[in-house]
Design a protein around this motif. Structure first.
Motif, PDB file in Angstrom:
ATOM      1  N   UNK A  99      -3.058  -1.553 -11.421  1.00  0.00           N
ATOM      2  CA  UNK A  99      -2.944  -0.661 -10.266  1.00  0.00           C
ATOM      3  C   UNK A  99      -2.493  -1.396  -9.009  1.00  0.00           C
ATOM      4  N   UNK A 100      -2.643  -2.706  -8.995  1.00  0.00           N
ATOM      5  CA  UNK A 100      -2.324  -3.464  -7.786  1.00  0.00           C
ATOM      6  C   UNK A 100      -0.840  -3.403  -7.435  1.00  0.00           C
ATOM      7  N   UNK A 101       0.013  -3.068  -8.392  1.00  0.00           N
ATOM      8  CA  UNK A 101       1.450  -2.990  -8.119  1.00  0.00           C
ATOM      9  C   UNK A 101       1.835  -1.746  -7.340  1.00  0.00           C
ATOM     10  N   UNK A 102       0.941  -0.742  -7.284  1.00  0.00           N
ATOM     11  CA  UNK A 102       1.279   0.537  -6.684  1.00  0.00           C
ATOM     12  C   UNK A 102       1.202   0.470  -5.162  1.00  0.00           C
ATOM     13  N   UNK A 103       2.169   1.092  -4.510  1.00  0.00           N
ATOM     14  CA  UNK A 103       2.163   1.170  -3.056  1.00  0.00           C
ATOM     15  C   UNK A 103       1.123   2.183  -2.594  1.00  0.00           C
ATOM     16  N   UNK A 104       0.475   1.857  -1.467  1.00  0.00           N
ATOM     17  CA  UNK A 104      -0.469   2.794  -0.869  1.00  0.00           C
ATOM     18  C   UNK A 104       0.043   3.202   0.504  1.00  0.00           C
TER      19      UNK A 104
END
Length: 361
Positions: free
Chosen positions: A340-345
């Motif tokens: 999940x760390x690759x996803x932009x927030x």
């Protein structure tokens, strides 16, 4: 009920375009349940995109509509649940429940709001043949937002401001921007508006597939690919599916995926998908659909060894909100690197700054 526009009515739709077009009226694209509201005195009906009434699921909105809207009117808009952290679509889905007692409890715990963005009728007048500019002006006169449950969506003719909305409002859970021709009439079930939606990419683990509805033993066809991402605990979470393949590609995938199918003695991270209890601690495929309880959600498990890049619009909690789209295989990526760390927030944005009074006090 006796109105100039009577239920059921299919709402006017929008077609996707890559950029915000000029010379239009622009609105935020709300992420909820599309609904056309019909009110004739004490009679209220909440229609849906598929023309099925949703009235029984939102009793608090029925009362709010009677308190906050004119005696006789028909409005197009979106049912949403607003929180301190933006729109909550998962909580909205929970509202579709067969038990009346549960509906009543949820109406108190997670009350919904209605965001109005078009006017189809007022009093004895049918507004559908009038230009949008006239419909919008009349809508502004009847939706004040003072009651706290029925709100008017913001709108602007400034293309630069619309572009800022597109970027900033995502942090409140909104879905993009809608552009409406100012002289356009209301056209039920026609794609007469334009939508500009957020898109991003992610590398996901291929963990299974479902057969296509037309698949047969003589002519097998892959329907959709099941996607996973690893969470901080090292568990592979189900995040969505990829579909929309051509018939030729569906047939090719059958042979392409065969080497990944599990042997009888092999385990799979989603092996317990059919157990209701297993869904409590991990996001798995196969949870019963609230919209179609009889839908077959079984799947063919695959060894989670291949990675694919997909395009998605935005996240709903820990999963993709809509169907993802296949871009390419990523054989240069290891499955365990797909987290999940690759996803932009997006930057957080308060709903109350978009529509005053929307969200918790």
């Amino acid at each position: 009920m006796d109105l100039p526009v009577m239920p059921p009515v299919s709402p006017m739709l929008a077609k996707s375009v890559p950029q915000i077009p000029p010379d239009a009226s622009y609105e935020p694209k709300w992420d909820g349940f599309r609904s056309i509201v019909f009110r004739d005195g004490d009679e209220v009906e909440l229609g849906s995109r598929n023309e099925r009434p949703m009235t029984r699921y939102f009793p608090e909105l029925v009362e709010a509509i009677k308190a906050e809207l004119p005696e006789r009117c028909v409005l197009d808009g979106e049912i949403v649940i607003a929180t301190d952290h933006g729109l909550d679509f998962e909580a909205l889905q929970q509202r579709i429940h067969p038990a009346a007692s549960r509906v009543k409890l949820l109406s108190e715990q997670t009350p919904a709001a209605f965001i109005a963005f078009d006017l189809l009728a007022l009093g004895d007048e049918d507004y559908t043949a009038r230009p949008f500019a006239e419909r919008r002006k009349a809508l502004q006169g009847i939706v004040t937002g003072q009651g706290g449950s029925v709100h008017l969506t913001p709108a602007t003719t400034d293309q630069e401001l619309a572009q800022r909305w597109f970027t900033e409002f995502e942090g409140a859970g909104l879905d993009g921007v809608i552009a409406k021709p100012m002289d356009g009439v209301y056209q039920p079930d026609k794609r007469a508006m334009f939508k500009i939606k957020h898109t991003r990419t992610a590398d996901c683990v291929l963990a299974g597939f479902r057969w296509h509805k037309t698949s047969t033993p003589e002519k097998p066809l892959v329907g959709s690919l099941l996607l996973g991402l690893y969470n901080d605990d090292g568990k592979l979470q189900h995040v969505g599916v990829v579909g929309a393949f051509t018939a030729k590609r569906r047939a090719e995938l059958v042979d392409e995926l065969r080497p990944l199918q599990l042997a009888d003695d092999e385990d799979h991270p989603w092996a317990q998908w059919a157990s209701a209890e297993a869904h409590q601690g991990q996001r798995l495929p196969g949870n019963v659909s609230r919209w179609n309880a009889s839908k077959d959600l079984s799947f063919v498990p695959l060894r989670p060894e291949r990675v694919l890049e997909v395009k998605y619009e935005h996240m709903e909690g820990t999963r993709f909100r809509h169907l993802a789209h296949f871009i390419r295989w990523r054989d240069d990526r290891t499955p365990t690197s797909c987290t999940y760390q690759q996803l932009e927030e997006p930057v957080t944005f308060r709903l109350g700054d978009i529509v005053p009074g929307l969200g918790p006090a």
